[in-house]
Enzyme design. Structure first.
Site, PDB file in Angstrom:
ATOM      1  N   ASP A 201     -29.738 -10.236  67.196  1.00 28.86           N
ATOM      2  CA  ASP A 201     -29.487 -11.148  66.082  1.00 28.86           C
ATOM      3  C   ASP A 201     -28.298 -10.663  65.266  1.00 28.86           C
ATOM      4  OD1 ASP A 201     -30.273 -13.296  64.067  1.00 28.86           O
ATOM      5  OD2 ASP A 201     -30.324 -11.477  62.829  1.00 28.86           O
TER       6      ASP A 201
ATOM      7  N   TYR B  87     -22.512 -10.428  58.340  1.00 33.58           N
ATOM      8  CA  TYR B  87     -22.608  -9.011  58.649  1.00 33.58           C
ATOM      9  C   TYR B  87     -21.224  -8.438  58.943  1.00 33.58           C
ATOM     10  CZ  TYR B  87     -27.550 -10.238  59.303  1.00 33.58           C
ATOM     11  OH  TYR B  87     -28.832 -10.709  59.138  1.00 33.58           O
TER      12      TYR B  87
ATOM     13  N   LYS C 267     -26.063 -17.139  62.687  1.00 31.63           N
ATOM     14  CA  LYS C 267     -26.513 -17.900  61.516  1.00 31.63           C
ATOM     15  C   LYS C 267     -25.404 -18.791  60.990  1.00 31.63           C
ATOM     16  CE  LYS C 267     -29.701 -14.161  60.468  1.00 31.63           C
ATOM     17  NZ  LYS C 267     -29.098 -13.073  61.261  1.00 31.63           N
TER      18      LYS C 267
END
Length: 342
Positions: A53, A58, A81
């Site tokens: 993930d 990030y 995401k």
């Protein structure tokens, strides 16, 4: 050991019960050299952690770039995401921590949960990953905990502005196999399930050995809707990780005294039974039947191997009994059951 594979909602996907949280590969709090990041993810894939993930947030794209460079050509389930759009920031101070990340990426981010924003975010992630497709897309960080007074605006984008419609479009057209939400608050999950069917909710920090409030609200609703749970943050930002010098963080901040006292009480019970705190925390999160996968953030090859050791740790049933009798664990929380060899 071979990791059990569990179904993810009604998507048809089956993912390992233990996965790889790639936030540390975005240089979360500290810089990780490229070679170390690559070796860490390669070691995880070799050990069977074949669900990875990541997210644009990030490291402002760094995690996605690193993940893509390793998983390309490998058998793995990948999630990313949507909800943030990255844009060039030529004057960004890449020598300092930004949004918790020590990233060299010269970008910044703005929230966008609109129909076009969701589609644009998905396409940009594919470019950074260097992949033609990802398996799962999560709406990232929607909710009042993240947005405060701006929440109504972002919620309107997601609902009336077509964000959820774009997410369903990605799944219906086969661009992704599953859709969901990646959040760290329970209330917004219930609101989302009122709006649209989701294959999965990636819930960070809200169902752990330290807190189980989701058992009484969110989990029954997910059982009704056929929505799987993916657990992020199984160590509550480090307070449940254990070790000689445990990290005194809870939800990325110093823990309140009551939380610290409870964590120390849990640690004391684990110590009496000769069980590492981190092993108990990890195995507890994996034990609920609604949980499809648990995805701790891993930052080194050593952490990969330690994590696998924690899943293999023998934990006596008396430990869970004592935690419940002491009021340190919800009495109705499912706990791991070890098969006894005949």
């Amino acid at each position: 050991m071979s990791l059990e594979r569990r179904p993810l909602g009604s998507s048809g996907l089956r993912i390992p019960a233990l996965g790889f949280g790639a936030a540390p590969l975005g240089n979360l709090y500290r810089a990780i050299p490229d070679a170390e990041a690559r070796d860490t993810l390669k070691a995880a894939l070799h050990r069977g952690l074949e669900y990875v993930d990541t997210a644009p947030h990030y490291g402002l794209g760094l995690s996605e770039r690193r993940v893509g460079d390793v998983v390309r050509g490998h058998q793995a389930t990948i999630s990313t995401k949507v909800g943030r759009i990255l844009f060039p920031a030529p004057n960004a101070n890449t020598g300092m921590e930004r949004y918790g990340f020590r990233t060299p990426m010269p970008f910044d981010a703005r929230f966008d949960y609109s129909h076009d924003g969701i589609l644009r975010s998905h396409e940009a992630s594919l470019q950074r990953l260097g992949l033609a497709q990802v398996d799962i897309v999560y709406i990232h960080d929607i909710g009042r905990l993240t947005h405060g007074d701006a929440h109504p605006h972002h919620w309107q984008q997601l609902t009336q502005g077509g964000g959820l419609r774009a997410l369903r479009r990605l799944r219906d057209e086969g661009a992704v196999k599953a859709i969901g939400a990646g959040v760290n608050e329970v209330a917004i999950c219930l609101d989302l399930l009122d709006q649209a069917p989701l294959d999965a909710i990636l819930l960070a920090g809200r169902y752990t050995l330290l807190e189980q409030g989701a058992l009484d609200t969110l989990f029954p609703r997910c059982e009704q809707t056929g929505t799987s749970i993916v657990i992020g943050g199984p160590y509550n930002s480090g307070i449940l990780a254990g070790g000689a010098q445990p990290v005194r963080h809870y939800d990325y901040a110093p823990p309140p005294p009551a939380v610290l006292d409870k964590a120390e009480g849990i640690a004391a019970v684990c110590a009496r039974h000769g069980v590492p705190l981190g092993a108990a925390a990890l195995q507890f999160a994996m034990a609920h039947p609604l949980v499809a996968s648990v995805i701790p953030g891993l930052a080194s090859v050593k952490e990969v191997h330690e994590t696998m050791d924690r899943t293999a740790q023998d934990i006596p049933a008396d430990l869970w009994t004592e935690l419940k009798q002491a009021g340190l664990l919800a009495p109705h929380a499912p706990t791991p059951v070890r098969e006894v060899a005949a």
